[in-house]
Design a protein around this motif. Sequence first.
Motif, short mmCIF file in Angstrom:
data_model
loop_
_atom_site.label_atom_id
_atom_site.label_comp_id
_atom_site.label_asym_id
_atom_site.label_seq_id
_atom_site.Cartn_x
_atom_site.Cartn_y
_atom_site.Cartn_z
N ARG A 9 -41.72 -63.98 48.55
CA ARG A 9 -41.27 -64.17 47.24
C ARG A 9 -42.15 -63.43 45.97
N LEU A 10 -43.43 -63.80 46.10
CA LEU A 10 -44.40 -63.24 45.20
C LEU A 10 -44.50 -61.55 45.30
N GLY A 11 -44.17 -61.34 46.50
CA GLY A 11 -44.28 -59.73 46.72
C GLY A 11 -42.94 -59.18 45.84
N ARG A 12 -42.00 -59.96 46.27
CA ARG A 12 -40.61 -59.21 45.74
C ARG A 12 -40.46 -59.18 44.31
N THR A 13 -41.40 -60.20 43.75
CA THR A 13 -41.23 -60.09 42.27
C THR A 13 -42.39 -59.39 41.59
N HIS A 14 -43.39 -58.56 42.46
CA HIS A 14 -44.59 -57.99 41.94
C HIS A 14 -45.32 -58.76 41.09
N THR A 15 -45.43 -60.07 41.57
CA THR A 15 -46.43 -61.11 40.85
C THR A 15 -47.80 -60.58 40.97
N GLY A 16 -48.63 -60.92 40.06
CA GLY A 16 -50.10 -60.36 40.30
C GLY A 16 -50.83 -61.49 40.80
N VAL A 17 -51.98 -61.07 41.52
CA VAL A 17 -53.01 -62.09 42.03
C VAL A 17 -54.45 -61.66 41.79
N ALA A 18 -55.17 -62.55 41.12
CA ALA A 18 -56.71 -62.12 40.99
C ALA A 18 -57.23 -62.71 42.24
N HIS A 19 -57.95 -61.98 43.20
CA HIS A 19 -58.51 -62.52 44.31
C HIS A 19 -60.04 -62.86 43.96
N GLY A 39 -55.76 -57.50 42.35
CA GLY A 39 -57.06 -57.08 41.99
C GLY A 39 -58.27 -58.10 42.30
N LEU A 40 -59.29 -57.88 41.58
CA LEU A 40 -60.62 -58.76 41.92
C LEU A 40 -60.94 -59.51 40.89
N GLY A 41 -61.46 -60.68 40.82
CA GLY A 41 -62.01 -61.59 39.63
C GLY A 41 -63.39 -62.16 40.29
N ALA A 97 -64.05 -50.12 53.13
CA ALA A 97 -64.76 -50.20 51.80
C ALA A 97 -64.18 -49.64 50.56
N ARG A 98 -63.21 -48.57 51.03
CA ARG A 98 -62.42 -47.76 49.90
C ARG A 98 -61.25 -48.86 49.66
N GLU A 99 -60.89 -49.61 50.19
CA GLU A 99 -59.68 -50.23 50.00
C GLU A 99 -60.41 -51.29 48.90
N ALA A 100 -61.77 -51.76 49.19
CA ALA A 100 -62.34 -52.80 48.34
C ALA A 100 -62.50 -52.15 47.25
N LEU A 101 -62.92 -50.97 46.88
CA LEU A 101 -63.19 -50.24 45.56
C LEU A 101 -61.84 -50.30 45.00
N TRP A 102 -60.70 -49.82 45.63
CA TRP A 102 -59.26 -49.84 45.20
C TRP A 102 -58.98 -51.09 44.49
N LEU A 103 -59.15 -52.09 45.04
CA LEU A 103 -58.83 -53.03 44.61
C LEU A 103 -59.66 -53.47 43.23
N ALA A 104 -60.96 -53.36 43.26
CA ALA A 104 -61.82 -53.58 42.15
C ALA A 104 -61.43 -52.52 40.87
N GLU A 160 -53.46 -52.66 37.77
CA GLU A 160 -52.11 -53.03 38.12
C GLU A 160 -52.09 -54.54 37.61
N VAL A 161 -52.85 -55.48 38.04
CA VAL A 161 -52.82 -56.78 37.75
C VAL A 161 -52.79 -57.02 36.28
N LEU A 162 -53.51 -56.35 35.58
CA LEU A 162 -53.74 -56.39 34.18
C LEU A 162 -52.48 -55.57 33.24
N GLY A 163 -51.50 -55.13 34.25
CA GLY A 163 -50.48 -54.41 33.62
C GLY A 163 -50.95 -53.11 32.85
#
Length: 452
Positions: A280-290, A316-318, A352-359, A365-368
Amino acid sequence: MSSTSLLIKHADRLVTMDAARTELADGALYAVDGVITHVGPTALLPQEADQIIDARGMLVMPGLVNTHHHFCQTLTRCMAQDRDLFGWLTTLYPLWARMTVEAVQVATRTALAELLLTGCTTTSDHTYLWPNGARLDDQIEVAVAMGVRFHAARGSMSVGQSKGGLPPDQVVEDEAHILADSQRLIEQYHDPAPGAMLRIVLAPCSPFSVSPALMRESLALARSYGVHVHTHLAETLDEERYCLAQFGRRPVELCEDLGWVGKDVWHAHMVHPSAAEIERLGRTHTGVAHCPCSNMRLASGIAPIGALRRAGARVGLGVDGSASNDGSHMLGEARQALLLQRVQGDPAAMSAREALWLATRGGAEVLGRDDIGQLAPGLCADVIGYRLDQLAFAGGAVHDPVAALVFCTPPPVDLSIINGRVRVAEGHILGLDLPVQIERHNAIARELANQM
Ligand SMILES: [Zn+2]
C-alpha cells in the motif's frame, strides 16, 4: 543584473546520476546563476567562465541529499549508549529540554558543517522540541548563512506522560500553538519555486508523542499550502505495541487512517511494515527516509528497503541522530545502507551505485524535488568532488572510482558547490572557523550534561 558563470572541467570521472546513469571521463559542467546549462566532455563545453575549477584527479557528482536528521542531537552523542529507542529517548528528553537558543544554533551549525564536509548539499531537519524560546527560525538563520539547501521541518510533540505519551509534560507544546506557529513559518519562509533554497515541512514527531488530531490538522494545513509532511513511523516493535494498545491499529494503519500517505508524505525509518503495508505504501508512492546507522545503533531492525522500492515507495537516506548514529556522515550512511542490506545473506542486495542513487536521486524524490539529485541542464548546480588520489581510495579508485566511494572508508569532500556557490574548497568550509565552532559546541554539550 549581470549573471555569474561557473565551469568545472577535467574531472577524472563525472557521475551525472541521470536516467541513463551516464558517467563521463574528462567530464565538465557549466552553470549560470546556480543553474546547470551544460554537462559533457570538457572539450565540448564553453571554456570561458567567471569562475573555473580544474577538477583533475577528482570524481565529481551531484551533492548528497539527507532526508532525516535532528541537528540538536549533536550535543548529546555517545549518551544512553546501550538503550533501545524508548529508553534512549526518556534518558535524553530532559537534557534536550535544557537547550537554549544559542545551543540550538550552535548545534545546527555543527551538524551542517559535518554534513557539508561529507558531501551533503541539501538536508532536512526534524527538531521536535523547542525549549527556552528556541524556534525553527533559529535554525533557518544558520542554514541560510551557511548556504545549505534546507527543508526545515517544524517538528512537534503534544502528548506528554500525563496523557499517556512517552515524553515528559515539560517538553510538549499546546496543539493550537503548534498549528499557529506552523502556519506562520509557512507564510514567512516556504519557497515553492524550482531551485528553492528553503522549504518548510510540518512534522509531528511520532505516534507516541502527538495526538491523531494534531496529525490530521497538520496534514490539512500543509496540503492547503502545498507543503510536505514528515514523521517517524514503524521504527520499533515498542512503537507497534504502543499503537496497538492505544489505538487498536498498527503504526502504518494508524497513519493511513489519518491520511498520512502519498507523494507529499515521507516517514523516517519504516523498519517494521507488514507485506500488505509495503504494497500500500508503494501504491501511494509514500516516501521513506532509510536510516541504517540509527536502526543498528538502537537495535531497531533492518528496514525492507528493497521491497519498499520494488513496490513503488520513494526511498532516500537519512543520517538521523546524530545521538543515535552518532554522526552526520552522508557518504558513511550510503555505505552502511549497502552493508545492512547485504548482511541478510544476499551479496547483490544493494550495489555501490544503487547506494549512491539513494543518496542523491532517491533523497531528491523523497523531498519532492525534481531540480536536484542529478547533474543535467536545467537543474540546480549542487556539485561535490572527491580527490581520487587519497589514502582511503588507494588500490580501489583505480579499479572503479564510483564504487570506491561506498566500498572504501568514506572520506570528506574536497569540493562542494551549492546553488553555484563554492561552500567547501580543498576540504575546508568557507567562512567557518571550525576549531572555534567545535570548542563552543563542546562547552554547551558539557553544560547540558552537568545540569543533570
Ligand atoms: Zn529521527
